[in-house]
Scaffold this motif. Structure first.
Motif, short mmCIF file in Angstrom:
data_model
loop_
_atom_site.label_atom_id
_atom_site.label_comp_id
_atom_site.label_asym_id
_atom_site.label_seq_id
_atom_site.Cartn_x
_atom_site.Cartn_y
_atom_site.Cartn_z
N ARG A 133 16.05 70.11 49.16
CA ARG A 133 14.68 69.71 48.85
C ARG A 133 14.56 68.95 47.53
NH1 ARG A 133 12.06 75.56 50.11
NH2 ARG A 133 12.53 75.65 52.34
N PHE A 134 15.66 68.92 46.75
CA PHE A 134 15.58 68.30 45.42
C PHE A 134 16.67 67.25 45.24
CE2 PHE A 134 13.47 72.33 45.01
CZ PHE A 134 12.39 72.05 44.20
N ASP A 135 16.75 66.35 46.20
CA ASP A 135 17.90 65.45 46.23
C ASP A 135 18.07 64.60 44.99
OD1 ASP A 135 18.48 66.48 48.65
OD2 ASP A 135 17.35 64.97 49.73
N ASP A 136 16.93 64.21 44.39
CA ASP A 136 17.01 63.33 43.23
C ASP A 136 17.06 64.11 41.93
OD1 ASP A 136 16.64 61.35 45.06
OD2 ASP A 136 14.46 61.31 44.79
N TYR A 169 16.97 77.51 40.93
CA TYR A 169 17.73 78.24 41.94
C TYR A 169 19.06 78.77 41.41
CZ TYR A 169 14.23 76.87 45.29
OH TYR A 169 13.04 76.73 45.95
N GLY A 170 19.32 78.46 40.15
CA GLY A 170 20.45 79.11 39.48
C GLY A 170 21.83 78.60 39.84
N LYS A 171 21.93 77.43 40.49
CA LYS A 171 23.25 76.88 40.79
C LYS A 171 23.14 75.37 41.02
CE LYS A 171 22.74 79.63 44.74
NZ LYS A 171 23.33 80.60 45.60
N PRO A 172 24.22 74.66 40.76
CA PRO A 172 24.19 73.21 40.99
C PRO A 172 24.38 72.92 42.48
CG PRO A 172 26.35 73.86 40.22
CD PRO A 172 25.53 75.12 40.28
N PHE A 173 24.28 71.66 42.85
CA PHE A 173 24.60 71.26 44.23
C PHE A 173 26.07 71.54 44.51
CE2 PHE A 173 21.23 67.64 43.98
CZ PHE A 173 20.22 68.58 44.17
N VAL A 174 26.40 71.92 45.71
CA VAL A 174 27.80 72.12 46.09
C VAL A 174 28.44 70.77 46.44
CG1 VAL A 174 29.38 73.31 47.66
CG2 VAL A 174 27.25 74.44 46.94
N HIS A 175 27.78 70.06 47.34
CA HIS A 175 28.31 68.76 47.77
C HIS A 175 27.32 67.66 47.37
CE1 HIS A 175 31.59 70.54 49.98
NE2 HIS A 175 30.74 71.33 50.62
N LYS A 176 27.53 67.16 46.17
CA LYS A 176 26.61 66.17 45.63
C LYS A 176 26.55 64.92 46.52
CE LYS A 176 26.82 66.59 41.07
NZ LYS A 176 26.69 66.40 39.60
N GLU A 177 27.70 64.60 47.10
CA GLU A 177 27.81 63.36 47.86
C GLU A 177 26.96 63.37 49.14
OE1 GLU A 177 29.95 65.75 47.66
OE2 GLU A 177 30.85 66.15 49.62
N LEU A 178 26.53 64.56 49.56
CA LEU A 178 25.70 64.61 50.78
C LEU A 178 24.30 64.06 50.55
CD1 LEU A 178 26.63 68.17 52.14
CD2 LEU A 178 27.38 65.94 53.02
N ARG A 179 23.88 64.00 49.28
CA ARG A 179 22.49 63.61 48.98
C ARG A 179 22.16 62.19 49.42
NH1 ARG A 179 23.78 68.72 48.10
NH2 ARG A 179 21.82 69.82 47.80
N LYS A 180 23.15 61.37 49.66
CA LYS A 180 22.77 60.02 50.12
C LYS A 180 22.30 60.03 51.58
CE LYS A 180 27.60 58.55 50.73
NZ LYS A 180 28.21 59.52 49.80
N TYR A 181 22.57 61.14 52.27
CA TYR A 181 22.13 61.25 53.66
C TYR A 181 20.89 62.13 53.82
CZ TYR A 181 26.98 59.75 54.04
OH TYR A 181 28.15 59.09 53.90
N SER A 182 20.44 62.72 52.74
CA SER A 182 19.39 63.72 52.91
C SER A 182 18.03 63.21 52.48
CB SER A 182 19.74 64.98 52.11
OG SER A 182 19.71 64.73 50.73
N VAL A 183 17.00 63.81 53.05
CA VAL A 183 15.62 63.43 52.75
C VAL A 183 14.75 64.69 52.84
CG1 VAL A 183 15.25 62.81 55.18
CG2 VAL A 183 13.66 61.98 53.46
#
Lengths: 380, 380, 380, 380
Positions: free
Chosen positions: A100-103, A112-126
């Motif tokens: 929900r917080f791609d950008d 939420y207390g943790k970073p993204f696991v797979h940052k590279e997925l954010r180019k596909y998410s909305v």
């Protein structure tokens, strides 16, 4: 097509199962659970007996044979499944907060207390609020790789209630207050003292005051819509990103979220007569202003299949959208004429979770957006 | 002493009967009803069987033999009884709105649709919120002629929640928003569609948005308390009468009013760190500020027998004051640090009506203020 | 086809409207109301907004353009519409009690206080419990003139729960006790003290003990099923018409009827081990006997689309059939082994009223019996 | 005096604390908890804030300084405390089942899965249903050593409802059926799926059908009362110990137990007119018979402070005894005249647990039996 649901035994997962079972394009279900593998879904939810028959699989197995995958998992555990789906070209619709917080990884990490696991997925998410991002959802789907960050329940009702005011310059500078009440299903299926019947029946209370994780999600949505307004010239164009105060309450009911949203009016939208000192009963001018704003809302949402702007004299109630994907919105002004009061109501399990996820699936696959979501709101 | 109750068959009247029956100074009751004369109160309220035995009399008869008279009547019909009591030197405690606007007939007329019937009675009357007017109540009682305008249910919870902030300069300029939810007993005993079980169970909705009659009463109370603050030098002394927005909701529960009150902070009370842009989780500074404000609230109410300031980490819930005369108050800040969020909870039938009326009787007669009101809040 | 509903504004009528709006064979609705002519149904039921748009007509008008007519009217007023339908060859499905006692005017008159209006209509009418009278319903429909006396809510749940025991000789001589609890929608839409939220929330009570009008209807159904058993040789063939005691309760919930049915076991079905004196925990023999009886129930209902016999270890609950046309049945024995305890659950508004009426329409027109009734029971 | 409560943090324990805090003879409390030692009771139950201040002690410590000890513990763990109290001469009032089967270890062991721990304590113990064993309670108290086996919640309501019929020969041969519904507090404070709000709200279901542990307790009480009847000459003297079927239900409410009790009438009590075949509406003879039986009940309970026999036309409801120690009883006949239908209502937390325990304390110490239990049943 085959629809897969990972986390099918939680409340949101089970509601998804129920909706997908009645969806005209879904031929069969692949249900998965981390904790109940091998069980039959109709033993866990006896409501389903004779209607929905499926053995709970391992997530990987369910995923492998699905044409679309929904994940109704706790925050922070679904990214590997998303990755797997992207690799296989399967649309992934995530009901957790993970996408929900791609950008804005910083905000996600802070709340939420943790970073993204797979940052590279954010180019596909909305962020999957169709009323905000319908075109982007379709674009990604057309490109063949799509992850939906399905919105939170409170953010859905709050955002839909405020969007037209933000987009059309009705909202002035100042802080927006969202005061919401949710039914107990919002707390999920796991028993706990807070949701133990005698502890919550016949009582209402706020919780996580000033500290609920949906705050940054609502705020981001408000800013996004206000930014769109600013990009075109007009009365609202100079509105800065509004401040937000959000207070969720737990109300003694099963389903539903009602949000009462207090939006400071832009000067140009204020009634000319001022109430001056003491409060006075609503005037004719206030009624007319309400009608004018209602018209803006109706126009804004005229093509939206799931937003209903209520007619004059009517007030949104959580019980009137039960089991439907509708968001009901009613428009009011405070008696002093300084503040727009918008009331929005959704079913937290449908438009606030599973129904919206199905709506996103419909968008991705080009189905009629209302397919499987045609239910008339239940009477009681 | 003999306590008379006119309008004993409505919910507020019956709750009064129940409380008075257990009051250590009340020897007997004189119950009156306009519509049920000759009936026995325990046939109308079978709960009372074997405990409270009284035949409903004509109002005049009950009044004539009482040492104190409570009126739990619709607005606009009780003034003749008040007049009669003043003439006889009997304290009159009115649960309707008729004596809540003694200094402001215009506002009363605007919201209740009629002028005062007996203007001359106002020199004997006082708005009966003990936490605001205790001394004036005692003065009038000492002078031998007293009419109590017992506060409305919403105004009681809202006023107690905001008073310390107004009196101690914590509230800054700007509008205060009171967002309240009430149990269905607030609607009284007469059946109607709005309170028909299936219409209100499992649903929450606002009503009379921007148009509820308790708005001017709450506003007046706020102004009165802010004026006191202004009259003494201090950080809050320049606070103008605050604006007010009030939205009542109907929640699916029997008893209780929960008010979530949004009060803009005075500059001097704001945390130094600003959240700037996006919302952030609550900081340590915010926690400390909350503790500081809680301390002000505790000090303000330290002698009050019926106000409980909840300890850190606790949030007021309507279910925790059930059947008691307590007003629970919890203190919070929004995550941005701009706004004080106070949550107050009362039992609408007790502190919001009948209990407060008994508290006023205790003040008038010099009884212990908690006499007959010692009930520990019920567990469920 | 066009489906007409006379009395569309009551709860049963509105639920019919909701179900018919989703029925695959119903193209449009003709809605009528005696009291709300000219109003729009979505103003009376705002849940319908945007989904069901229809102006309420005069009954005669709606009837004239319908292919099937449902009447959801108070007892005693619908016969003229039935007559009119029979004359026109339009199937008439009556949700009142007027056509439930076709062979027994005396009983109807004794319990409902009036004789039949049009005695001659009874040759076209049938008691519309499909599980009892499916063939007769089809016969009449085939002959071109049919009136359905749609069963009462309690009789539906009670009858389905007891039928296999009566038909298969499991029930012995003696009185059957039906102890039922209904949600408040069973009381209809008109506000009254008994259904005023605070009067019924958080409380349970029986009503009309030994005097409820559904008693003769349940009793007649029991006798009819027992008579069928007697006509074939077998262990149950000598069972006389069983006696009946029926006690309805009002439970604090919106929907649902749960019936706990106590049926004395025929000697041949009793466990061999006797508990003798003091109660003992259930034995293995009792479990086996329960399994044996459950098997009889499963066989009896194997072709029924709307009866679910719950598996071992499960107990029927009203909340599990919500918004569906299912009747859930669970089988138990008392610990002493003398009595079969059957628990049945229906949604009073669906299988107990509107859903069963639609089921009857499907039978009459030869549609799939589940058309329009496929809803998976709601989760909450 | 000092009253000790071991297990003060469960629902029954906390209700005891609340009642004892208002008891005129109790000067202070000694509260103990196995799991929450060192905590303050008003942190666990915030309702108590400002009213009841006590730190939870070790059981042994609390016991050592108490003049009476209540134990609200799970079954099977309290006997050592009972032993200790007997040795010290402190009355011990046990809310678990451990001392409810003093004469019948076999039955206790069969249903509770373990034998008595301290068999020798049974000479000091008595089943604490005052309406059955008041004299024996006083005798043991006078002798200086007393353990009360405080009755179960269901057995209290069921027994009080049936006693006069059993004692006065109104009950004939045959099985008595007790069909009961309880509020969710009956399940205690520990969260579990069965008592999770969404799982039990808006639904009713039986549980432990034919297998609830209260079955042998109710049965034993019935036999004990029937045995008394048999020992004196009279119309009921030959009644054998009646059979019993007991079915508990879980109803969506906080408090209360309603029992509908079906008692076969002795021949001498049956109406002369027989209904013969089909059910008929209640006749005048049935009304007269009901009045006659009600008179027997009134006479039987005329000295009992906590039993209310409702007048003609009234039906017991769980909501009418809320927060009181009353047992309400209403008398009915089925329409066929074969069966007495008694409806009894108690508050499961008061007369069904903590209130009855206080009543037993009053008996032991020779206080007024109603001391601390004078509350008028709450309105809602």
């Amino acid at each position: 097509m085959i629809a897969g649901v990972i986390g099918a035994t939680g409340y949101a997962g089970a509601e998804l199962v129920r909706l997908l079972a009645g969806h005209p394009k879904v031929e069969s279900l692949a249900l998965a659970s981390v904790s109940h593998q091998g069980d039959s879904i109709d033993r866990i939810y006896p409501n389903f007996l004779g209607k929905i028959k499926a053995t709970l699989e391992k997530p990987e197995e369910a995923l492998a044979r699905s044409n679309v995958v929904f994940a109704a998992l706790p925050h922070g555990v679904g990214e590997p499944f998303a990755k797997s789906c992207i690799e296989k070209g399967i649309p992934f619709i995530d009901l957790s907060a993970d996408f929900r917080f791609d950008d804005d990884e910083a905000t996600f990490a802070a709340w939420y207390g943790k970073p993204f696991v797979h940052k590279e997925l954010r180019k596909y998410s909305v962020y999957g609020l169709p009323e905000l991002n319908r075109e982007r959802i379709k674009e990604l789907a057309a490109a063949g790789k799509v992850i939906i960050g399905n919105p939170g329940c409170y953010p859905t009702g709050a955002s839909l209630g405020a969007f037209p005011a933000l987009a059309k310059g009705i909202a002035g500078a100042g802080t927006i207050i969202v005061d919401s009440a949710s039914g107990i299903t919002g707390g999920g299926r796991d028993p706990s003292r807070a949701f133990h019947y005698p502890e919550c029946a016949d009582s209402i209370t706020p919780y996580k005051v000033g500290a609920h994780r949906h705050t940054p999600e609502i705020s981001r949505n408000f800013q996004a819509m206000a930014a769109r307004a600013s990009s075109v010239p007009g009365p609202g164009s100079s509105v800065p990103g509004p401040g937000l105060i959000f207070t969720p309450h737990l109300a003694p009911m099963n389903r539903g979220i009602l949000s009462t949203i207090y939006i400071p009016l832009a000067e140009s939208w204020k009634p000319r007569e001022s109430s001056g000192g003491a409060p006075r009963p609503p005037t004719k001018e206030i009624e007319e202003k309400v009608a004018e704003i209602r018209k803006v809302y109706e126009d804004f949402y005229q093509s939206e299949p799931f937003v209903r702007i209520l007619p004059a004299g009517d007030i949104a109630a959580s019980g009137r959208v039960r089991h439907s994907n509708f968001c009901d919105i009613s428009i009011h002004l405070d008696q002093g004429g300084s503040t727009l009061v918008v009331v929005s109501a959704i079913d937290n399990m449908v438009k606030g979770a599973a129904g919206q996820a199905v709506q996103n699936m419909n968008l991705i696959f080009g189905f009629d957006e209302t397919a499987g979501l045609e239910a008339v709101p239940a009477l009681f």
